[in-house]
Write a protein that holds these residues in place. Sequence first.
Motif: not given
Length: 290
Positions: A14-25, A187-203
């Motif tokens: 995971l990209n911690t710096a990117s997650l912080r920029r996107g979520l901590l405001r 992944a087994l459910a055929n998700a279109v993306s398994t990028d964890r940074d994107t998933l965690l940010r949106e969740v």
Amino acid sequence: MTPSSWSDLDRPPLNTASLRRGLLRPGALWTALDVVPATGSTNSDLAARAGRAAAPAEGAVLVAEEQTAGRGRLDRQWSAPARSGLFFSVLLKPGAPGARGTGVPAERWGWLPLLTGVAVAAGLAKAGGVDTALKWPNDLLVTVGGEERKAGGILAERAGDGVVVGVGVNVSLRADELPVPTAGSLALANAVSTDRDTLLREVLRSVERWYGQWRDAAGDPVSSGLMEAYAAGCSTLGRRVRAQLPGGGELLGEAVALDADGRLVIATDAGKREPVGAGDIVHLRAVDGG
């Protein structure tokens, strides 16, 4: 040479710096975000912090790349390969004053695991393009090969003056890595993306939206829209179920509704409507005609 659990190029960190920029405001719910390489349980760690004199503020998020002693309900173990999923906990303090000047009454805090389920399902659908159903009270289900499989779970625990809510989601697990045959992954459910940074940010953004809406309504599940949203996404409702109750009893019947406290109401074979607040629910078969 034996490959390290950290050398899988399909599972970047995971990209911690990117997650912080996107979520901590300023003004956001999330106030701190830490990512650790491995820990026993993010819930245990964050709950321990919340119990100290210098407790973190509401909105602290703790994420682990790997959990070695992750816990589900009834102290069941949850484990998965490093960087194969989302394993995180958040600290919420719903009793603090909100938009209406008062906090959420403690008797409504039982809705927090259900709220988190709604929010996580919405976030995974938006970022991962995968339908996630909710099994009462805290399981996240995906469809793999036409069958419902558990891909995640939620655990809420009181900690100090707040609640620590933990989430575990299998993201990239392959079939040969599943802990049990009935488990699944995005992944087994055929998700279109398994990028964890994107998933965690949106969740986390989804949790923030739903939590804010619920708090603004003083925890009212109806006026906040939470009860309607949970019922719409809950695969347990309308199903024939077996409720395995604490103490060894059980109920058989149709899951027909949620009550005001978030309990599952079962129309039993004995002709009664029984609310269930704790226990294991087993999906049996679809109700005839449903």
